[in-house]
Design a protein around this motif. Sequence first.
Motif, PDB file in Angstrom:
ATOM      1  N   GLU A  26     -22.122   2.761  14.619  1.00 39.13           N
ATOM      2  CA  GLU A  26     -21.938   4.226  13.904  1.00 39.13           C
ATOM      3  C   GLU A  26     -20.930   4.088  12.737  1.00 39.13           C
ATOM      4  O   GLU A  26     -21.276   4.984  11.695  1.00 39.13           O
ATOM      5  CB  GLU A  26     -21.429   5.202  15.146  1.00 39.13           C
ATOM      6  CG  GLU A  26     -21.582   6.772  14.618  1.00 39.13           C
ATOM      7  CD  GLU A  26     -23.164   7.026  14.260  1.00 39.13           C
ATOM      8  OE1 GLU A  26     -23.474   7.982  13.554  1.00 39.13           O
ATOM      9  OE2 GLU A  26     -24.142   6.517  14.822  1.00 39.13           O
ATOM     10  N   TYR A  42     -20.541   1.945  10.533  1.00 39.11           N
ATOM     11  CA  TYR A  42     -21.115   1.301   9.193  1.00 39.11           C
ATOM     12  C   TYR A  42     -21.972   2.306   8.556  1.00 39.11           C
ATOM     13  O   TYR A  42     -22.519   3.200   9.058  1.00 39.11           O
ATOM     14  CB  TYR A  42     -22.103   0.255   9.638  1.00 39.11           C
ATOM     15  CG  TYR A  42     -21.758  -1.022  10.156  1.00 39.11           C
ATOM     16  CD1 TYR A  42     -20.932  -2.238   9.298  1.00 39.11           C
ATOM     17  CD2 TYR A  42     -21.361  -1.309  11.582  1.00 39.11           C
ATOM     18  CE1 TYR A  42     -20.487  -3.358   9.870  1.00 39.11           C
ATOM     19  CE2 TYR A  42     -21.024  -2.527  12.046  1.00 39.11           C
ATOM     20  CZ  TYR A  42     -20.488  -3.404  11.226  1.00 39.11           C
ATOM     21  OH  TYR A  42     -20.074  -4.509  11.742  1.00 39.11           O
ATOM     22  N   SER A  43     -22.041   2.036   7.035  1.00 36.51           N
ATOM     23  CA  SER A  43     -22.742   2.795   6.239  1.00 36.51           C
ATOM     24  C   SER A  43     -24.134   2.517   6.465  1.00 36.51           C
ATOM     25  O   SER A  43     -24.425   1.614   6.893  1.00 36.51           O
ATOM     26  CB  SER A  43     -22.368   2.633   4.888  1.00 36.51           C
ATOM     27  OG  SER A  43     -22.696   1.530   4.357  1.00 36.51           O
ATOM     28  N   ASP A  44     -25.136   3.432   5.635  1.00 33.23           N
ATOM     29  CA  ASP A  44     -26.355   3.061   5.958  1.00 33.23           C
ATOM     30  C   ASP A  44     -26.852   1.798   5.024  1.00 33.23           C
ATOM     31  O   ASP A  44     -27.508   0.999   5.491  1.00 33.23           O
ATOM     32  CB  ASP A  44     -27.260   4.287   5.197  1.00 33.23           C
ATOM     33  CG  ASP A  44     -27.269   5.495   5.986  1.00 33.23           C
ATOM     34  OD1 ASP A  44     -27.022   5.285   7.215  1.00 33.23           O
ATOM     35  OD2 ASP A  44     -27.319   6.470   5.423  1.00 33.23           O
ATOM     36  N   ARG A  45     -25.979   1.499   4.134  1.00 36.80           N
ATOM     37  CA  ARG A  45     -26.207   0.240   3.359  1.00 36.80           C
ATOM     38  C   ARG A  45     -25.937  -1.037   4.184  1.00 36.80           C
ATOM     39  O   ARG A  45     -26.618  -1.887   4.102  1.00 36.80           O
ATOM     40  CB  ARG A  45     -25.432   0.214   2.073  1.00 36.80           C
ATOM     41  CG  ARG A  45     -25.472  -0.938   1.194  1.00 36.80           C
ATOM     42  CD  ARG A  45     -26.638  -0.971   0.530  1.00 36.80           C
ATOM     43  NE  ARG A  45     -26.809  -2.333  -0.173  1.00 36.80           N
ATOM     44  CZ  ARG A  45     -26.623  -2.358  -1.434  1.00 36.80           C
ATOM     45  NH1 ARG A  45     -26.627  -1.304  -2.347  1.00 36.80           N
ATOM     46  NH2 ARG A  45     -26.791  -3.837  -1.955  1.00 36.80           N
ATOM     47  N   GLU A  46     -24.738  -0.972   4.587  1.00 41.64           N
ATOM     48  CA  GLU A  46     -24.367  -1.936   5.580  1.00 41.64           C
ATOM     49  C   GLU A  46     -25.249  -2.394   6.993  1.00 41.64           C
ATOM     50  O   GLU A  46     -25.630  -3.365   7.165  1.00 41.64           O
ATOM     51  CB  GLU A  46     -22.863  -1.652   6.151  1.00 41.64           C
ATOM     52  CG  GLU A  46     -21.813  -1.811   5.152  1.00 41.64           C
ATOM     53  CD  GLU A  46     -20.457  -1.270   5.649  1.00 41.64           C
ATOM     54  OE1 GLU A  46     -19.603  -1.949   5.179  1.00 41.64           O
ATOM     55  OE2 GLU A  46     -20.374  -0.227   6.338  1.00 41.64           O
ATOM     56  N   LEU A  47     -25.859  -1.232   7.304  1.00 38.06           N
ATOM     57  CA  LEU A  47     -26.704  -1.221   8.614  1.00 38.06           C
ATOM     58  C   LEU A  47     -28.071  -1.858   7.970  1.00 38.06           C
ATOM     59  O   LEU A  47     -28.649  -2.813   8.364  1.00 38.06           O
ATOM     60  CB  LEU A  47     -26.868   0.074   9.217  1.00 38.06           C
ATOM     61  CG  LEU A  47     -25.847   0.636   9.960  1.00 38.06           C
ATOM     62  CD1 LEU A  47     -26.147   2.184  10.515  1.00 38.06           C
ATOM     63  CD2 LEU A  47     -25.711  -0.211  11.099  1.00 38.06           C
ATOM     64  N   THR A  48     -28.564  -1.422   6.855  1.00 36.43           N
ATOM     65  CA  THR A  48     -29.782  -2.073   6.078  1.00 36.43           C
ATOM     66  C   THR A  48     -29.518  -3.589   5.894  1.00 36.43           C
ATOM     67  O   THR A  48     -30.421  -4.424   5.991  1.00 36.43           O
ATOM     68  CB  THR A  48     -30.012  -1.576   4.818  1.00 36.43           C
ATOM     69  OG1 THR A  48     -30.179   0.017   5.164  1.00 36.43           O
ATOM     70  CG2 THR A  48     -31.280  -1.970   4.299  1.00 36.43           C
ATOM     71  N   SER A  78     -31.625  -0.125  11.503  1.00 35.11           N
ATOM     72  CA  SER A  78     -32.017   1.518  11.147  1.00 35.11           C
ATOM     73  C   SER A  78     -30.869   2.248  11.734  1.00 35.11           C
ATOM     74  O   SER A  78     -30.483   2.314  13.142  1.00 35.11           O
ATOM     75  CB  SER A  78     -33.231   1.970  11.526  1.00 35.11           C
ATOM     76  OG  SER A  78     -33.284   3.181  11.266  1.00 35.11           O
ATOM     77  N   ARG A  79     -30.305   3.166  11.337  1.00 34.15           N
ATOM     78  CA  ARG A  79     -29.330   4.444  12.105  1.00 34.15           C
ATOM     79  C   ARG A  79     -30.009   4.552  13.151  1.00 34.15           C
ATOM     80  O   ARG A  79     -29.428   5.006  14.520  1.00 34.15           O
ATOM     81  CB  ARG A  79     -29.048   5.074  11.019  1.00 34.15           C
ATOM     82  CG  ARG A  79     -27.890   6.166  11.617  1.00 34.15           C
ATOM     83  CD  ARG A  79     -27.249   6.886  10.728  1.00 34.15           C
ATOM     84  NE  ARG A  79     -26.419   6.094   9.634  1.00 34.15           N
ATOM     85  CZ  ARG A  79     -25.374   5.628  10.003  1.00 34.15           C
ATOM     86  NH1 ARG A  79     -24.448   5.627  11.010  1.00 34.15           N
ATOM     87  NH2 ARG A  79     -24.440   4.787   9.076  1.00 34.15           N
ATOM     88  N   ALA A  80     -31.479   5.008  13.056  1.00 28.28           N
ATOM     89  CA  ALA A  80     -32.167   5.347  14.282  1.00 28.28           C
ATOM     90  C   ALA A  80     -32.250   4.601  15.515  1.00 28.28           C
ATOM     91  O   ALA A  80     -32.259   4.916  16.721  1.00 28.28           O
ATOM     92  CB  ALA A  80     -33.580   5.944  13.799  1.00 28.28           C
TER      93      ALA A  80
END
Length: 70
Positions: free
Chosen positions: A42, A44-50, A55-57
């Motif tokens: 949680e 991590y930024s969206d960019r780091e997750l990508t 996916s954040r979902a």
Amino acid sequence: MATTDIHSIPATRQPGFAGMMARLRSARSRRAEYHRVYGELEQYSDRELTDIGISRANIRDIAWQAAYGG
């Protein structure tokens, strides 16, 4: 006479109070692992997750799999 060491029996099969305590410890440990993984992802930024292909979902599902398997 054969004896069985209660520590060699899986927690889900141990009888009585010892079994209940083993199951509670196991459940607490799994819950802590779920929250640890969930919290870490949680942050991590969206960019780091990508970048790592998540996916954040999907964070809840990934945390669940880490803690409870399957």
